[in-house]
Write an enzyme that holds these catalytic residues in place. Structure first.
Site, PDB file in Angstrom:
ATOM      1  CG  ASP A  79      -8.449 -23.268 -17.070  1.00 37.08           C
ATOM      2  OD1 ASP A  79      -8.782 -22.586 -18.045  1.00 37.08           O
ATOM      3  OD2 ASP A  79      -8.912 -23.088 -15.918  1.00 37.08           O
ATOM      4  CD  GLU A 128      18.537  -7.807   0.236  1.00 32.32           C
ATOM      5  OE1 GLU A 128      18.438  -8.903   0.810  1.00 32.32           O
ATOM      6  OE2 GLU A 128      17.850  -6.807   0.540  1.00 32.32           O
TER       7      GLU A 128
END
Ligand code: GLA
Length: 749
Positions: free
Chosen positions: A553, A633
């Protein structure tokens, strides 16, 4: 001055770059709300109010025999309970005699240069943060904004002359934001009790609106929902003590036909991290009232003589150009005038968090091994998550004991941090300051510090309780222990987590009649501690977290410029989570990591490239065991990090455009970052479905310069063509394949 006052008509007109907000103290001193929307002449918009005999809607005494004057039918700026307006109220007070009927009238006002701030509460600020300026030269374009703000304070008094209500307005002209906050000041000799105080009330005289809200649950936060307002009330809120995974304190009202790029919409964002209520009501006269503030359940606050109570701030914005523009107003404002400190403008490090890689199963050597590989990949910050303190090899014990488990690490924290720094990495650490396990030394010593109701067994969650942060002595103890850890080693990052909702509220420090204050005092206590932490460690990057995005928030963003968006790290699930989050919050606040596959939460397998496409649209990082990665990777990850660093300013400070909704997208989902001046853009695409022999797919770009020529994959296109005709997208070879397409403006000839 963006605030005009016409003393003859007692009309207040507030203007920002594109919006206007108007109020009027009418002949009885009632403060009417007359306009919020498109900027125009400072004409008295109260002409739009129709007066008619309103049956069963009472008339104030001083209106005499005028049956057409009813508070129940008027657009009101701050309606109080009990005086003939039967819609949801912004204020409910219990007077010393036990009654609640309240009538507020205009008393005076004050206009000040600059934006107000609020004691102990987050608030947008107008001056570019001094501290941030000192650290960074010069800040990237989208990160600079010398906003000019003014403050209006309108004072209402209750007709029983016991208290004032000061309505605060911050008019942030360049940012296109109007803020509101409320202060109640008791000037009587008795206590009064606030039973409900909302920070925002906006009344719309007419119009048919949709309400946009963001609902969810743990590991699936901020799903977007749009629904037409019907007669009656529609609300979202939290009574969990946090803003919650379930509903977010950000709401939008829009016209029915508003789209991403067209139409009227109004955003309401609450700068508060506790219980909230957002309520939209369509009334008997087809008027709409929007209220946003602290949830009145579990709230009853005593204001003693001469004391003031401040209701938290809310930020309001209006857009005539649809939802996309509305979001970009909030993005800019929150990036530059809510987040504080050096990390507002400074590049944030690419991090590796060990949580999904090793959970509780690590020692110092294991972490060093991970850090060594991470450094090789170009990662800049290593974060040691949960499990480094007290007796904490599972999530059932140890919370509250903030002493380093040197036995588990095999070294001191300083030695670990020194080794990690020796590899060229910064070092970060996890805390859950509000949490406490019953199986902890702290609980054994101070059982009364945890929220439990005398005589009742407490509700556990993740087998833990919460500390009573409304108490200063409890906060001081935890703060000093956290500081001891932070001072013992070089630590550049802190993750502040909270892993349950509040329950069993009872504070031993307050008398029975003041227990209704505990929830709010808890949030004030949290803010107090975060403020002290940011003051003491101004250079530390603090990331908020509450089981992922349970406290995502605008209140938290004042202290923690980034927040872990969700415990769900699956790239495809994250599309919806980050899409929903983007309506009210900038990508620079969204913690987002590449994790391993099959994904820990969904078992889904997605290409490593796609996981990076999604994580790059946030504060980029990795959360896996790098030691288990293959050489191929590792090569891919190195390139991803290089690429992210190259696009950093464009992603973090550029204009964000939602191109499709991932939950309804037709096969391909897309979003875009465009430089403020249109000089470049990054188009991100994820193939959600594969259809062999399928149709072609185009994506129309946004935010480019129509008259410029752009290069895309070595081809040239005019800006207007890319925006109107769109870009033909590559065909995905497999499900969940993604593309990042860089679009660059050619130099003018
Ligand atoms: C929460 C957080 C995770 C991790 C764990 C540790 O769930 O959201 O990221 O830190 O706690 O217990």
């Amino acid at each position: 001055m963006a605030i005009l006052f016409d003393s003859t008509s007692r009309l207040f007109t507030l203007t920002t770059a594109h919006s206007m907000y108007q109020m009027k103290a009418d002949r009885y001193g009632v403060l009417l709300h007359t306009w919020f929307g498109m900027k125009g002449s400072a004409f008295d918009y109260s002409y739009r109010i129709a007066y008619a005999d309103r049956g069963f809607s009472g008339n104030p005494y001083d209106a005499g025999d005028d049956r057409t004057y009813s508070l129940d039918a008027l657009p009101l700026e701050f309606p109080a309970y009990g005086s003939g307006d039967y819609r949801a109220a912004a204020l409910k007070v219990r007077y010393p005699d036990g009654t609640s009927a309240c009538d507020l009238r205009y008393l005076k006002h004050e206009i000040r240069e600059g934006k107000y701030s609020l004691p102990g509460l987050p608030a947008l600020y107008d001056a570019p943060d001094q501290e941030q300026q000192a650290h960074e030269t010069p800040a990237p374009a989208g990160c600079r904004c010398g906003s000019r703000s003014d403050t209006l304070i309108i004072t209402l008094e209750d007709t029983r002359r016991m208290f004032y209500v000061h309505l605060y307005y911050g008019v942030m002209e360049d940012l296109d934001i109007i803020t509101r906050a409320v202060c109640v000041e008791n000037h009587s000799e008795d206590d009064i009790y606030l039973e409900n105080i909302q920070s925002v009330c906006v009344d719309y005289l007419h119009g048919e609106y949709d309400l946009h809200t963001f609902y969810g649950r743990h590991v699936k936060e901020r799903n977007y929902q749009r629904s037409p307002l019907m007669h009656g009330s529609q609300s979202v809120g939290s009574t969990r003590g946090t803003s919650s995974h379930q509903y977010n304190p950000f709401l939008i009202l829009s016209d029915r036909d508003t789209t991403e790029d067209t139409g009227n919409c109004y955003g309401f964002s609450f700068l508060y991290s506790g219980d909230f209520l957002g309520n939209a009501e369509l009334d008997q006269y087809n008027q709409t009232r929007l209220l946003l503030g602290i949830h009145p359940d579990n709230f009853c606050y005593c204001v003693k003589p001469a004391e003031r109570f401040y209701a938290p701030e809310a930020a309001l914005a209006y857009s005539a150009q649809g939802l996309g523009r509305l979001s970009r107003i909030f993005h800019q404002a929150y990036r530059t005038h809510l987040c504080r400190g050096k990390w507002t403008a400074k590049r944030r490090p690419v991090l590796l968090n060990d949580w999904e890689g090793v959970y509780f199963d690590f020692d110092g050597d294991k972490l060093i091994q991970m850090a060594r590989d991470a450094a090789d990949l170009g990662i800049e910050l290593f974060v040691m998550d949960d499990g480094w303190f007290g007796k904490r090899d599972l999530d059932v014990s140890g919370l509250g004991d903030w002493t380093v488990n040197e036995k588990k690490l095999g070294c001191t924290l300083k030695e670990l941090s020194d080794q990690i720094h020796g590899l060229g990495l910064q070092f970060g650490i996890w805390f859950e300051p509000e949490g406490i396990n019953e199986d902890s030394d702290l609980y054994r010593e101070h059982p009364d510090w945890a929220f439990t109701v005398p005589g009742k067994q407490p509700t556990r969650s993740r087998l833990q309780l919460l500390l009573d942060f409304s108490r200063e002595d409890v906060r001081e103890y935890i703060f000093s222990h956290i500081c001891q850890v932070l001072d013992s080693a070089r630590i550049e990052y802190l993750k502040w987590d909270l892993n349950r909702s509040l329950a069993d509220l009872y504070s031993a420090s307050l008398p029975a009649k003041r227990q209704g204050e505990v929830m709010h005092r808890y949030v004030l206590g949290l803010y107090d501690m975060l403020e002290k932490l940011t003051q003491r460690y101004p250079d530390m990057l603090i990331e908020g977290c509450s089981g992922g995005g349970g406290r995502f928030d605008a209140g938290m963003l004042y202290y923690t410029p980034q927040i872990w968006c969700s415990d769900d790290t699956d790239a495809i699930e994250r599309l919806s989570i980050q899409y929903g989050t983007s309506f009210g919050y900038p990508v620079s606040t969204m913690g987002s990591h590449v994790s391993h596959c099959p994904n820990e939460q969904t078992r889904r397998i997605t290409p490593l490239n796609t996981r990076a496409t999604v994580a790059m649209s946030g504060t980029f990082g990795y959360e896996l065991d790098v030691n288990k990665m293959t050489e191929d990777e590792k090569t891919i990850v190195k390139a991803q990090i290089r690429e992210f660093k190259e696009y950093y300013d464009l992603i973090q400070y550029g204009d964000y455009y939602r191109l499709t909704d991932p939950d309804t997208a037709d096969a391909y989902h897309g979003w875009e970052f465009a430089a403020e001046d249109g000089s470049e853009a990054l188009l991100c695409i994820v193939a959600l479905q594969i259809h062999p022999n399928g149709p072609g797919r185009w994506m129309c770009l946004k935010g480019l310069n129509a008259d410029s020529i752009y290069t895309v994959n070595d081809e040239e296109y005019p800006g207007d063509v890319l925006m109107n005709g769109g870009l033909l997208l590559p065909t995905a070879a497999e499900e969940y394949e993604s593309f990042r397409i860089h679009i660059v403006e050619c130099p003018a000839v």
